[in-house]
Write a protein that holds these residues in place. Structure first.
Motif, PDB file in Angstrom:
ATOM      1  N   TRP A  88      -1.880   8.893  10.014  1.00  0.00           N
ATOM      2  CA  TRP A  88      -0.827   9.779   9.527  1.00  0.00           C
ATOM      3  C   TRP A  88      -0.057  10.307  10.725  1.00  0.00           C
ATOM      4  O   TRP A  88      -0.548  10.299  11.845  1.00  0.00           O
ATOM      5  CB  TRP A  88      -1.383  10.924   8.678  1.00  0.00           C
ATOM      6  N   GLU A  89       1.162  10.735  10.450  1.00  0.00           N
ATOM      7  CA  GLU A  89       1.946  11.371  11.509  1.00  0.00           C
ATOM      8  C   GLU A  89       3.086  12.176  10.918  1.00  0.00           C
ATOM      9  O   GLU A  89       3.445  12.003   9.747  1.00  0.00           O
ATOM     10  CB  GLU A  89       2.441  10.357  12.533  1.00  0.00           C
ATOM     11  N   TYR A 111       3.067   8.709  -2.641  1.00  0.00           N
ATOM     12  CA  TYR A 111       2.361   9.799  -3.317  1.00  0.00           C
ATOM     13  C   TYR A 111       2.962  11.053  -2.702  1.00  0.00           C
ATOM     14  O   TYR A 111       2.834  11.277  -1.494  1.00  0.00           O
ATOM     15  CB  TYR A 111       0.851   9.735  -3.063  1.00  0.00           C
ATOM     16  N   PHE A 112       3.672  11.830  -3.503  1.00  0.00           N
ATOM     17  CA  PHE A 112       4.348  13.019  -2.999  1.00  0.00           C
ATOM     18  C   PHE A 112       3.374  14.189  -3.060  1.00  0.00           C
ATOM     19  O   PHE A 112       2.959  14.609  -4.141  1.00  0.00           O
ATOM     20  CB  PHE A 112       5.620  13.290  -3.812  1.00  0.00           C
ATOM     21  N   LEU A 113       2.994  14.700  -1.882  1.00  0.00           N
ATOM     22  CA  LEU A 113       2.003  15.764  -1.774  1.00  0.00           C
ATOM     23  C   LEU A 113       2.627  17.017  -1.172  1.00  0.00           C
ATOM     24  O   LEU A 113       3.548  16.920  -0.358  1.00  0.00           O
ATOM     25  CB  LEU A 113       0.842  15.330  -0.869  1.00  0.00           C
ATOM     26  N   SER A 114       2.063  18.159  -1.540  1.00  0.00           N
ATOM     27  CA  SER A 114       2.479  19.395  -0.879  1.00  0.00           C
ATOM     28  C   SER A 114       1.883  19.382   0.530  1.00  0.00           C
ATOM     29  O   SER A 114       0.959  18.613   0.824  1.00  0.00           O
ATOM     30  CB  SER A 114       1.960  20.613  -1.648  1.00  0.00           C
ATOM     31  N   GLU A 115       2.402  20.228   1.379  1.00  0.00           N
ATOM     32  CA  GLU A 115       1.886  20.353   2.746  1.00  0.00           C
ATOM     33  C   GLU A 115       0.385  20.677   2.707  1.00  0.00           C
ATOM     34  O   GLU A 115      -0.413  20.116   3.465  1.00  0.00           O
ATOM     35  CB  GLU A 115       2.659  21.465   3.480  1.00  0.00           C
ATOM     36  N   GLU A 116      -0.005  21.578   1.788  1.00  0.00           N
ATOM     37  CA  GLU A 116      -1.413  21.984   1.672  1.00  0.00           C
ATOM     38  C   GLU A 116      -2.294  20.814   1.238  1.00  0.00           C
ATOM     39  O   GLU A 116      -3.371  20.592   1.792  1.00  0.00           O
ATOM     40  CB  GLU A 116      -1.561  23.144   0.676  1.00  0.00           C
ATOM     41  N   SER A 147       0.863  -1.181   0.000  1.00  0.00           N
ATOM     42  CA  SER A 147       0.000   0.000   0.000  1.00  0.00           C
ATOM     43  C   SER A 147       0.898   1.229   0.000  1.00  0.00           C
ATOM     44  O   SER A 147       1.642   1.466   0.947  1.00  0.00           O
ATOM     45  CB  SER A 147      -0.892   0.002   1.239  1.00  0.00           C
ATOM     46  N   THR A 148       0.842   1.990  -1.068  1.00  0.00           N
ATOM     47  CA  THR A 148       1.686   3.171  -1.215  1.00  0.00           C
ATOM     48  C   THR A 148       1.177   4.284  -0.304  1.00  0.00           C
ATOM     49  O   THR A 148       0.012   4.660  -0.368  1.00  0.00           O
ATOM     50  CB  THR A 148       1.700   3.644  -2.684  1.00  0.00           C
ATOM     51  N   SER A 149       2.062   4.805   0.531  1.00  0.00           N
ATOM     52  CA  SER A 149       1.725   5.884   1.457  1.00  0.00           C
ATOM     53  C   SER A 149       1.891   7.240   0.782  1.00  0.00           C
ATOM     54  O   SER A 149       2.491   7.342  -0.286  1.00  0.00           O
ATOM     55  CB  SER A 149       2.648   5.832   2.685  1.00  0.00           C
ATOM     56  N   ALA A 150       1.381   8.258   1.437  1.00  0.00           N
ATOM     57  CA  ALA A 150       1.567   9.638   0.980  1.00  0.00           C
ATOM     58  C   ALA A 150       2.560  10.323   1.906  1.00  0.00           C
ATOM     59  O   ALA A 150       2.663   9.968   3.086  1.00  0.00           O
ATOM     60  CB  ALA A 150       0.239  10.382   1.002  1.00  0.00           C
ATOM     61  N   THR A 151       3.299  11.297   1.369  1.00  0.00           N
ATOM     62  CA  THR A 151       4.249  12.037   2.192  1.00  0.00           C
ATOM     63  C   THR A 151       4.414  13.462   1.673  1.00  0.00           C
ATOM     64  O   THR A 151       4.171  13.726   0.498  1.00  0.00           O
ATOM     65  CB  THR A 151       5.635  11.337   2.229  1.00  0.00           C
ATOM     66  N   GLU A 170      16.154  10.819  -5.483  1.00  0.00           N
ATOM     67  CA  GLU A 170      16.539  10.412  -6.834  1.00  0.00           C
ATOM     68  C   GLU A 170      16.082   8.970  -7.095  1.00  0.00           C
ATOM     69  O   GLU A 170      16.284   8.077  -6.277  1.00  0.00           O
ATOM     70  CB  GLU A 170      18.062  10.501  -6.994  1.00  0.00           C
ATOM     71  N   GLY A 171      15.422   8.775  -8.225  1.00  0.00           N
ATOM     72  CA  GLY A 171      14.955   7.447  -8.611  1.00  0.00           C
ATOM     73  C   GLY A 171      13.556   7.114  -8.117  1.00  0.00           C
ATOM     74  O   GLY A 171      12.962   6.125  -8.552  1.00  0.00           O
ATOM     75  N   GLU A 172      13.012   7.904  -7.189  1.00  0.00           N
ATOM     76  CA  GLU A 172      11.659   7.645  -6.699  1.00  0.00           C
ATOM     77  C   GLU A 172      10.632   8.223  -7.666  1.00  0.00           C
ATOM     78  O   GLU A 172      10.862   9.266  -8.273  1.00  0.00           O
ATOM     79  CB  GLU A 172      11.454   8.260  -5.305  1.00  0.00           C
ATOM     80  N   LYS A 173       9.498   7.521  -7.765  1.00  0.00           N
ATOM     81  CA  LYS A 173       8.446   7.938  -8.688  1.00  0.00           C
ATOM     82  C   LYS A 173       7.141   8.119  -7.917  1.00  0.00           C
ATOM     83  O   LYS A 173       6.781   7.277  -7.095  1.00  0.00           O
ATOM     84  CB  LYS A 173       8.287   6.857  -9.763  1.00  0.00           C
ATOM     85  N   ASP A 174       6.442   9.210  -8.200  1.00  0.00           N
ATOM     86  CA  ASP A 174       5.163   9.476  -7.553  1.00  0.00           C
ATOM     87  C   ASP A 174       4.201   8.325  -7.825  1.00  0.00           C
ATOM     88  O   ASP A 174       4.042   7.902  -8.966  1.00  0.00           O
ATOM     89  CB  ASP A 174       4.562  10.794  -8.061  1.00  0.00           C
ATOM     90  N   GLY A 175       3.586   7.805  -6.763  1.00  0.00           N
ATOM     91  CA  GLY A 175       2.645   6.713  -6.902  1.00  0.00           C
ATOM     92  C   GLY A 175       3.295   5.345  -6.785  1.00  0.00           C
ATOM     93  O   GLY A 175       2.605   4.336  -6.686  1.00  0.00           O
ATOM     94  N   ARG A 176       4.603   5.291  -6.817  1.00  0.00           N
ATOM     95  CA  ARG A 176       5.299   4.009  -6.665  1.00  0.00           C
ATOM     96  C   ARG A 176       5.858   3.906  -5.241  1.00  0.00           C
ATOM     97  O   ARG A 176       5.384   3.116  -4.453  1.00  0.00           O
ATOM     98  CB  ARG A 176       6.411   3.857  -7.706  1.00  0.00           C
ATOM     99  N   GLU A 177       6.859   4.718  -4.898  1.00  0.00           N
ATOM    100  CA  GLU A 177       7.404   4.695  -3.536  1.00  0.00           C
ATOM    101  C   GLU A 177       6.451   5.406  -2.568  1.00  0.00           C
ATOM    102  O   GLU A 177       6.207   4.940  -1.459  1.00  0.00           O
ATOM    103  CB  GLU A 177       8.776   5.369  -3.472  1.00  0.00           C
TER     104      GLU A 177
END
Length: 191
Positions: free
Chosen positions: A75-76, A56-61, A37-41, A47-54
């Protein structure tokens, strides 16, 4: 086995350096019916990480909006960034017939345990001792004295919760620990 009818979830918890990620990767390689289950952060992609794979890269907002909407199972904040498990990600895996594997922190795992109750198996991976854990973290070569100290303090706190999980496995020898985890998982997914 298809998980669509049962909706079972697997949670693996451990202090940093105890072997949780290695054991999780071995499970994913050995069991095609288990999916990570891919987490959000909010942390930036490495380098080498892809959104949705390692992650979900989200902005603070974006992350905060999802917290307000109740989109996270847990979440924490950790080391200045936020991490969380999206309910939609877990549901998507279950609906597709998979057993979602969550590799999360103690506090979040306890919350997810309450939500899924008997449809969840939780395994705490323990290092043989804090001294061995310190040695493993030091040997990684990625820790400063400050981050090492923080990780060890956190590990002490996390290990106090080992008995709050369904199973506790000591990772003194990786193959032995993995065999024990495999036995737990096989019993759970075929039940």
């Amino acid at each position: 086995m298809n998980n669509k009818e049962t909706g079972k979830v697997i949670v693996i918890v451990a202090p940093s350096g105890a072997g949780k990620t290695t054991i999780a990767r071995k499970l994913l390689a050995d069991y095609p019916e288990i999916k990570f289950s891919t987490s959000a952060t909010t942390r930036p992609a490495r380098e080498g990480e892809k959104d949705g794979r390692e992650y979900y890269f989200l902005s603070e907002e974006e992350f905060n909006r999802k917290v307000e909407k109740g989109d996270f199972l847990e979440w924490e904040s950790y080391s200045g960034n936020k991490y969380g498990t999206l309910q939609s990600e877990v549901d998507k895996l279950v609906e597709s017939g998979y057993f979602p594997l969550l590799d999360i922190e103690v506090k979040g795992a306890l919350n997810v345990q309450r939500i899924y109750d008997s449809n969840l198996v939780s395994i705490f991976i323990k290092p043989p001792s804090l001294e061995v854990l310190e040695e493993r973290l030091t040997n990684r070569g990625s820790e400063t004295d400050e981050t090492l100290s923080k990780r060890l303090k956190r590990a002490e706190m996390e290990m106090q919760h080992a008995d709050d999980f369904d199973y506790s496995v000591v990772n003194d020898d990786l193959e032995t620990a993995y065999a024990e985890v495999k036995e737990i998982i096989e019993s759970f997914i075929t039940d």
